[in-house]
Design an enzyme around this catalytic site. Structure first.
Site, PDB file in Angstrom:
ATOM      1  N   GLN A 105       5.382 -39.094 -80.104  1.00  0.00           N
ATOM      2  CA  GLN A 105       3.619 -38.257 -78.726  1.00  0.00           C
ATOM      3  C   GLN A 105       4.281 -36.502 -78.587  1.00  0.00           C
ATOM      4  OE1 GLN A 105       4.118 -41.676 -75.735  1.00  0.00           O
ATOM      5  NE2 GLN A 105       5.478 -41.506 -76.526  1.00  0.00           N
ATOM      6  N   ASP A 121       5.690 -31.072 -80.404  1.00  0.00           N
ATOM      7  CA  ASP A 121       6.584 -29.533 -81.052  1.00  0.00           C
ATOM      8  C   ASP A 121       6.754 -30.157 -82.794  1.00  0.00           C
ATOM      9  OD1 ASP A 121       9.654 -31.508 -82.013  1.00  0.00           O
ATOM     10  OD2 ASP A 121       9.319 -31.444 -79.443  1.00  0.00           O
ATOM     11  N   HIS A 129      -0.722 -37.082 -80.319  1.00  0.00           N
ATOM     12  CA  HIS A 129      -0.489 -36.066 -79.736  1.00  0.00           C
ATOM     13  C   HIS A 129      -1.143 -34.856 -79.871  1.00  0.00           C
ATOM     14  CE1 HIS A 129       0.267 -39.122 -76.226  1.00  0.00           C
ATOM     15  NE2 HIS A 129      -0.067 -39.602 -76.596  1.00  0.00           N
ATOM     16  N   CYS A 172     -11.492 -26.436 -83.351  1.00  0.00           N
ATOM     17  CA  CYS A 172     -12.595 -25.976 -83.293  1.00  0.00           C
ATOM     18  C   CYS A 172     -12.943 -27.468 -81.902  1.00  0.00           C
ATOM     19  CB  CYS A 172     -13.919 -25.586 -83.986  1.00  0.00           C
ATOM     20  SG  CYS A 172     -14.888 -25.149 -83.775  1.00  0.00           S
ATOM     21  N   GLY A 178      12.974 -42.082 -76.317  1.00  0.00           N
ATOM     22  CA  GLY A 178      13.276 -40.935 -75.123  1.00  0.00           C
ATOM     23  C   GLY A 178      11.336 -41.077 -74.878  1.00  0.00           C
ATOM     24  N   THR A 179      10.914 -41.594 -74.142  1.00  0.00           N
ATOM     25  CA  THR A 179       9.817 -41.786 -73.508  1.00  0.00           C
ATOM     26  C   THR A 179       9.630 -42.600 -72.230  1.00  0.00           C
ATOM     27  OG1 THR A 179       7.284 -42.258 -74.014  1.00  0.00           O
ATOM     28  CG2 THR A 179       8.894 -43.610 -75.466  1.00  0.00           C
ATOM     29  N   ASN A 236      16.998 -44.540 -74.336  1.00  0.00           N
ATOM     30  CA  ASN A 236      16.390 -43.184 -73.740  1.00  0.00           C
ATOM     31  C   ASN A 236      17.504 -43.412 -72.491  1.00  0.00           C
ATOM     32  OD1 ASN A 236      14.302 -42.307 -72.879  1.00  0.00           O
ATOM     33  ND2 ASN A 236      13.124 -44.285 -72.269  1.00  0.00           N
TER      34      ASN A 236
HETATM   35  C1  BJW Z   1      15.896 -38.263 -72.720  1.00  0.00           C
HETATM   36  C2  BJW Z   1      16.510 -37.622 -72.660  1.00  0.00           C
HETATM   37  C3  BJW Z   1      17.520 -36.941 -74.317  1.00  0.00           C
HETATM   38  C4  BJW Z   1      15.124 -37.175 -71.167  1.00  0.00           C
HETATM   39  N1  BJW Z   1      18.333 -38.069 -74.718  1.00  0.00           N
HETATM   40  N2  BJW Z   1      15.872 -39.616 -73.264  1.00  0.00           N
HETATM   41  C5  BJW Z   1      -5.239 -47.043 -66.046  1.00  0.00           C
HETATM   42  C6  BJW Z   1      -4.099 -48.012 -66.624  1.00  0.00           C
HETATM   43  C7  BJW Z   1      -3.553 -47.431 -68.526  1.00  0.00           C
HETATM   44  C8  BJW Z   1      -4.288 -46.466 -69.062  1.00  0.00           C
HETATM   45  C9  BJW Z   1      -4.795 -45.150 -68.371  1.00  0.00           C
HETATM   46  C10 BJW Z   1      -5.054 -45.274 -67.499  1.00  0.00           C
HETATM   47  N3  BJW Z   1      -6.645 -44.551 -66.531  1.00  0.00           N
HETATM   48  C11 BJW Z   1      -6.463 -43.298 -67.637  1.00  0.00           C
HETATM   49  C12 BJW Z   1      -5.823 -43.496 -69.100  1.00  0.00           C
HETATM   50  C13 BJW Z   1      -5.142 -43.212 -70.061  1.00  0.00           C
HETATM   51  C14 BJW Z   1      -4.016 -42.524 -70.072  1.00  0.00           C
HETATM   52  C15 BJW Z   1      -2.937 -42.681 -69.741  1.00  0.00           C
HETATM   53  O1  BJW Z   1      -2.727 -43.607 -70.066  1.00  0.00           O
HETATM   54  N4  BJW Z   1      -2.922 -42.394 -67.972  1.00  0.00           N
HETATM   55  C16 BJW Z   1      -2.119 -42.676 -67.499  1.00  0.00           C
HETATM   56  C17 BJW Z   1      -1.496 -41.382 -66.431  1.00  0.00           C
HETATM   57  C18 BJW Z   1      -1.899 -43.756 -66.754  1.00  0.00           C
HETATM   58  N5  BJW Z   1      -4.630 -41.792 -71.377  1.00  0.00           N
HETATM   59  C19 BJW Z   1      -4.487 -41.418 -72.340  1.00  0.00           C
HETATM   60  O2  BJW Z   1      -6.340 -41.409 -71.475  1.00  0.00           O
HETATM   61  C20 BJW Z   1      -4.863 -41.441 -73.849  1.00  0.00           C
HETATM   62  N6  BJW Z   1      -5.881 -41.567 -74.869  1.00  0.00           N
HETATM   63  C21 BJW Z   1      -6.647 -42.452 -74.270  1.00  0.00           C
HETATM   64  O3  BJW Z   1      -5.826 -43.813 -73.309  1.00  0.00           O
HETATM   65  O4  BJW Z   1      -8.042 -42.709 -75.447  1.00  0.00           O
HETATM   66  C22 BJW Z   1      -8.669 -43.940 -75.213  1.00  0.00           C
HETATM   67  C23 BJW Z   1      -7.849 -45.405 -76.137  1.00  0.00           C
HETATM   68  C24 BJW Z   1      -7.940 -46.971 -75.709  1.00  0.00           C
HETATM   69  C25 BJW Z   1      -7.518 -47.682 -76.896  1.00  0.00           C
HETATM   70  C26 BJW Z   1      -6.551 -47.285 -77.482  1.00  0.00           C
HETATM   71  C27 BJW Z   1      -6.805 -45.813 -78.584  1.00  0.00           C
HETATM   72  C28 BJW Z   1      -6.910 -44.937 -77.041  1.00  0.00           C
HETATM   73  C29 BJW Z   1      -4.543 -40.051 -73.914  1.00  0.00           C
HETATM   74  C30 BJW Z   1      -3.095 -39.456 -73.166  1.00  0.00           C
HETATM   75  C31 BJW Z   1      -3.030 -38.464 -73.890  1.00  0.00           C
HETATM   76  C32 BJW Z   1      -1.544 -37.803 -73.149  1.00  0.00           C
HETATM   77  N7  BJW Z   1      -1.197 -36.494 -73.723  1.00  0.00           N
HETATM   78  C33 BJW Z   1       0.201 -35.977 -73.851  1.00  0.00           C
HETATM   79  C34 BJW Z   1      -0.006 -34.140 -73.074  1.00  0.00           C
HETATM   80  C35 BJW Z   1      -0.202 -33.488 -74.076  1.00  0.00           C
HETATM   81  C36 BJW Z   1      -0.259 -31.999 -73.712  1.00  0.00           C
HETATM   82  C37 BJW Z   1       1.021 -31.546 -73.779  1.00  0.00           C
HETATM   83  O5  BJW Z   1       2.204 -31.460 -74.652  1.00  0.00           O
HETATM   84  O6  BJW Z   1       1.495 -30.481 -72.752  1.00  0.00           O
HETATM   85  O7  BJW Z   1       1.272 -35.488 -73.808  1.00  0.00           O
HETATM   86  S1  BJW Z   1       0.373 -36.588 -71.425  1.00  0.00           S
HETATM   87  C38 BJW Z   1       2.571 -35.800 -71.908  1.00  0.00           C
HETATM   88  O8  BJW Z   1       2.916 -37.570 -71.980  1.00  0.00           O
HETATM   89  C39 BJW Z   1       2.199 -35.810 -73.306  1.00  0.00           C
HETATM   90  C40 BJW Z   1       3.370 -36.614 -73.711  1.00  0.00           C
HETATM   91  O9  BJW Z   1       3.102 -37.071 -75.178  1.00  0.00           O
HETATM   92  C41 BJW Z   1       2.647 -37.812 -73.163  1.00  0.00           C
HETATM   93  C42 BJW Z   1       4.439 -39.086 -73.057  1.00  0.00           C
HETATM   94  O10 BJW Z   1       5.169 -38.202 -72.104  1.00  0.00           O
HETATM   95  P1  BJW Z   1       6.813 -38.879 -72.431  1.00  0.00           P
HETATM   96  O11 BJW Z   1       7.032 -38.149 -74.034  1.00  0.00           O
HETATM   97  O12 BJW Z   1       7.100 -39.880 -72.308  1.00  0.00           O
HETATM   98  O13 BJW Z   1       7.875 -37.984 -71.660  1.00  0.00           O
HETATM   99  P2  BJW Z   1       7.840 -37.853 -70.034  1.00  0.00           P
HETATM  100  O14 BJW Z   1       8.558 -36.669 -69.308  1.00  0.00           O
HETATM  101  O15 BJW Z   1       7.333 -38.589 -69.181  1.00  0.00           O
HETATM  102  O16 BJW Z   1       9.320 -39.198 -70.445  1.00  0.00           O
HETATM  103  C43 BJW Z   1      11.090 -38.332 -71.033  1.00  0.00           C
HETATM  104  C44 BJW Z   1      11.750 -39.668 -71.063  1.00  0.00           C
HETATM  105  O17 BJW Z   1      12.672 -38.826 -72.218  1.00  0.00           O
HETATM  106  C45 BJW Z   1      12.001 -40.134 -70.213  1.00  0.00           C
HETATM  107  O18 BJW Z   1      11.771 -41.475 -70.113  1.00  0.00           O
HETATM  108  C46 BJW Z   1      13.554 -39.536 -69.999  1.00  0.00           C
HETATM  109  O19 BJW Z   1      14.930 -40.526 -69.611  1.00  0.00           O
HETATM  110  C47 BJW Z   1      13.914 -39.544 -71.366  1.00  0.00           C
HETATM  111  N8  BJW Z   1      15.081 -38.213 -71.876  1.00  0.00           N
HETATM  112  N9  BJW Z   1      16.626 -36.484 -71.678  1.00  0.00           N
HETATM  113  C48 BJW Z   1      17.065 -39.493 -74.301  1.00  0.00           C
HETATM  114  N10 BJW Z   1      18.778 -36.348 -73.398  1.00  0.00           N
END
Ligand code: BJW
Length: 228
Positions: free
Chosen positions: A88, A91, A105, A113, A171-172, A197
């Site tokens: 996800q 980088d 992502h 574009c 790590g997610t 995690n």
């Molecule tokens: C460590 C550590 C160490 C720390 N060692 N671990 C209601 C229900 C269900 C879904 C939805 C809903 N309403 C809307 C939705 C859909 C929506 C969604 O999920 N929303 C939620 C808020 C509920 N999703 C979407 O819109 C996605 N598209 C979509 O669903 O299209 C339709 C579809 C349908 C069916 C199939 C397919 C598609 C698009 C999502 C796009 C997310 N984009 C982002 C932003 C990117 C821009 C940017 O980089 O700035 O992506 S959001 C952000 O969160 C980013 C990340 O990739 C993503 C996940 O975050 P991640 O990686 O989990 O990070 P953190 O910070 O949350 O967690 C860090 C973890 O690391 C923690 O667990 C720590 O413990 C751990 N950690 N240090 C090991 N040293």
């Protein structure tokens, strides 16, 4: 040998100095998510969003892969079977460690574009209204999948999830879909599932096995076990 599918999130890059999204010190403590991570926000204030990603791009460019990235690259090179890494993260640290990954992502070092869909290597400093080299329109934007947009490579990823024997999430936080649903998909297909995690994710109860600790410690140990 059974296929291994690995999903990585921001936590794997945390020890390389890149911020995670949620929790204390998270990337979005200074930016409301709705200000930067939706197409609507980009349309409303392109300068704010462009600056945010220019800063992220510069930070990612100077970061180095850590022992967890290196261990996954080693697994991909030495495992006697297919290892699919889906990240996800936007980088390039998996590639810098030598791995091949699917960026569901998007990527900080790519531009997209919004007019014609062409993708090209992003300059370090993207401008508002960056000109697309294909259609010449001023519609360039960061190649990042924002909320409400379809992540990349979904058909290929779901194909791997239903045919793997082992699924790991590293790590997610399990708060963003569709990635948070991958464990359910792999489990339903009969795969063993493991979460590595720092803190338990929102979907931790769906995993058969858990290993908690910093990725630079848990991932190399887990990989060593798989290769032994
Ligand atoms: C460590 C550590 C160490 C720390 N060692 N671990 C209601 C229900 C269900 C879904 C939805 C809903 N309403 C809307 C939705 C859909 C929506 C969604 O999920 N929303 C939620 C808020 C509920 N999703 C979407 O819109 C996605 N598209 C979509 O669903 O299209 C339709 C579809 C349908 C069916 C199939 C397919 C598609 C698009 C999502 C796009 C997310 N984009 C982002 C932003 C990117 C821009 C940017 O980089 O700035 O992506 S959001 C952000 O969160 C980013 C990340 O990739 C993503 C996940 O975050 P991640 O990686 O989990 O990070 P953190 O910070 O949350 O967690 C860090 C973890 O690391 C923690 O667990 C720590 O413990 C751990 N950690 N240090 C090991 N040293």
């Amino acid at each position: 040998m059974e296929k291994i599918v690995i999903l990585t999130g921001a936590g794997i890059s945390a020890e390389s100095g890149l911020g995670t999204f949620r929790g204390a010190g998270g990337l979005w403590e200074n930016h409301r998510v709705e200000d930067v991570a939706t197409p609507e926000a980009f349309a409303r204030d392109p300068a704010l969003v462009t600056t945010f990603y220019n800063q992220r791009r510069a930070g990612a460019a100077s970061a180095k892969p850590n022992a967890a990235h290196a261990a996954l690259a080693r697994l991909q090179a030495e495992y006697d079977g297919e290892v699919v890494i889906v990240t996800q993260n936007v980088d390039g640290l998996h590639e810098a460690a030598g791995a091949t990954v699917l960026h569901m992502h998007g990527q900080l070092d790519q531009a997209l574009c919004a007019g014609c869909g062409h993708r090209w290597p992003a300059p370090m400093e993207m401008a508002v209204g960056e000109v697309c080299p294909a259609c010449k329109g001023p519609h360039g934007r960061p190649d990042i999948v924002w909320f409400g947009e379809m992540p990349y490579d979904m058909d290929e990823i779901f194909g791997h999830l239903v045919s793997c024997g082992l699924f790991a999430a590293i790590g997610t936080s399990g708060q963003v879909y569709p990635a948070a649903g991958f464990v359910q998909e792999a489990d339903a297909a009969g795969a063993h599932t493991v979460e590595l995690n720092l803190d338990p994710s929102s979907v931790v109860s769906q995993f058969a096995e858990t290993r908690f600790g910093p990725a630079t410690q848990t991932v190399p140990a887990w990989v060593a076990g798989l290769l032994s």
